[in-house]
Design a protein around this motif. Structure first.
Motif, PDB file in Angstrom:
ATOM      1  N   MET A  32      -4.809  -7.160  -5.574  1.00  0.00           N
ATOM      2  CA  MET A  32      -6.118  -6.731  -5.817  1.00  0.00           C
ATOM      3  C   MET A  32      -6.888  -7.813  -6.824  1.00  0.00           C
ATOM      4  O   MET A  32      -8.152  -8.524  -6.356  1.00  0.00           O
ATOM      5  CB  MET A  32      -6.212  -5.552  -6.699  1.00  0.00           C
ATOM      6  N   MET A  35      -7.598 -11.027  -4.481  1.00  0.00           N
ATOM      7  CA  MET A  35      -8.738 -10.753  -3.371  1.00  0.00           C
ATOM      8  C   MET A  35      -9.855 -10.755  -4.098  1.00  0.00           C
ATOM      9  O   MET A  35     -10.980 -11.143  -3.604  1.00  0.00           O
ATOM     10  CB  MET A  35      -8.387  -9.419  -2.622  1.00  0.00           C
ATOM     11  N   GLY A  36     -10.026 -10.157  -5.269  1.00  0.00           N
ATOM     12  CA  GLY A  36     -11.175 -10.166  -6.219  1.00  0.00           C
ATOM     13  C   GLY A  36     -11.679 -11.858  -6.656  1.00  0.00           C
ATOM     14  O   GLY A  36     -12.734 -12.132  -6.478  1.00  0.00           O
ATOM     15  N   ALA A  37     -10.532 -12.869  -6.756  1.00  0.00           N
ATOM     16  CA  ALA A  37     -11.057 -13.896  -7.026  1.00  0.00           C
ATOM     17  C   ALA A  37     -11.484 -14.772  -5.737  1.00  0.00           C
ATOM     18  O   ALA A  37     -12.485 -15.314  -5.684  1.00  0.00           O
ATOM     19  CB  ALA A  37      -9.656 -14.738  -7.635  1.00  0.00           C
ATOM     20  N   HIS A  39     -13.106 -13.007  -3.457  1.00  0.00           N
ATOM     21  CA  HIS A  39     -14.274 -12.532  -3.186  1.00  0.00           C
ATOM     22  C   HIS A  39     -15.375 -13.282  -3.908  1.00  0.00           C
ATOM     23  O   HIS A  39     -16.500 -13.317  -3.520  1.00  0.00           O
ATOM     24  CB  HIS A  39     -14.302 -11.137  -3.401  1.00  0.00           C
ATOM     25  N   GLY A  40     -14.881 -13.520  -5.223  1.00  0.00           N
ATOM     26  CA  GLY A  40     -15.858 -14.350  -5.977  1.00  0.00           C
ATOM     27  C   GLY A  40     -16.169 -15.699  -5.574  1.00  0.00           C
ATOM     28  O   GLY A  40     -17.279 -16.372  -5.842  1.00  0.00           O
ATOM     29  N   PRO A  46     -14.098  -9.626   1.453  1.00  0.00           N
ATOM     30  CA  PRO A  46     -14.669  -8.099   0.940  1.00  0.00           C
ATOM     31  C   PRO A  46     -13.514  -8.283  -0.362  1.00  0.00           C
ATOM     32  O   PRO A  46     -12.461  -8.348  -0.329  1.00  0.00           O
ATOM     33  CB  PRO A  46     -14.100  -7.200   1.936  1.00  0.00           C
ATOM     34  N   ALA A  47     -14.097  -7.182  -1.331  1.00  0.00           N
ATOM     35  CA  ALA A  47     -13.332  -7.009  -2.427  1.00  0.00           C
ATOM     36  C   ALA A  47     -12.592  -5.774  -2.136  1.00  0.00           C
ATOM     37  O   ALA A  47     -13.310  -5.094  -1.585  1.00  0.00           O
ATOM     38  CB  ALA A  47     -14.216  -6.988  -3.794  1.00  0.00           C
ATOM     39  N   ILE A  48     -11.371  -5.665  -2.799  1.00  0.00           N
ATOM     40  CA  ILE A  48     -10.631  -4.223  -2.454  1.00  0.00           C
ATOM     41  C   ILE A  48     -10.091  -3.579  -3.745  1.00  0.00           C
ATOM     42  O   ILE A  48     -10.120  -4.399  -4.522  1.00  0.00           O
ATOM     43  CB  ILE A  48      -9.253  -4.325  -1.259  1.00  0.00           C
ATOM     44  N   GLY A  49     -10.250  -2.490  -3.636  1.00  0.00           N
ATOM     45  CA  GLY A  49     -10.030  -1.447  -4.941  1.00  0.00           C
ATOM     46  C   GLY A  49      -8.354  -1.577  -5.069  1.00  0.00           C
ATOM     47  O   GLY A  49      -7.488  -1.917  -4.100  1.00  0.00           O
ATOM     48  N   TYR A  50      -7.822  -0.905  -5.988  1.00  0.00           N
ATOM     49  CA  TYR A  50      -6.323  -0.539  -6.182  1.00  0.00           C
ATOM     50  C   TYR A  50      -5.653   0.208  -5.149  1.00  0.00           C
ATOM     51  O   TYR A  50      -4.483  -0.105  -4.516  1.00  0.00           O
ATOM     52  CB  TYR A  50      -6.083  -0.066  -7.617  1.00  0.00           C
ATOM     53  N   SER A  53      -5.308  -1.840  -2.026  1.00  0.00           N
ATOM     54  CA  SER A  53      -4.284  -2.643  -2.251  1.00  0.00           C
ATOM     55  C   SER A  53      -2.929  -2.341  -2.089  1.00  0.00           C
ATOM     56  O   SER A  53      -1.908  -2.848  -1.509  1.00  0.00           O
ATOM     57  CB  SER A  53      -4.640  -3.711  -3.441  1.00  0.00           C
TER      58      SER A  53
END
Length: 73
Positions: A32, A35-37, A39-40, A46-50, A53
């Motif tokens: 997670m 993927m957030g990094a 996405h930034g 896409p950003a994914i949630g917990y 993931s």
């Protein structure tokens, strides 16, 4: 060669299961964050949630096990 007691193999299986289950949330959390990094840096990813993931990690683990079985001698 080390000989094991009769109940030792069951204990090894139980410990292995506990370790694998305990590692799942850590793997999902790291996925997670990665993927957030990404996405930034790249908005197309896409950003994914917990929860997502966790499902991705379960699916990847299942796919890895299936591939290992295919190529087992």
């Amino acid at each position: 060669m080390v000989t094991q007691q009769p109940g030792a193999q069951g204990a090894v299986v139980a410990v292995t299961c506990v370790v694998l289950i305990a590692a799942l949330p850590i793997q999902a959390f790291i996925l997670m964050l990665v993927m957030g990094a990404v996405h930034g840096a790249f908005i197309a990813v896409p950003a994914i949630g917990y929860g997502t993931s966790v499902l991705f990690v379960l699916g990847l683990n299942m796919a890895a096990g299936f591939v290992r079985r295919l190529f087992r001698k």
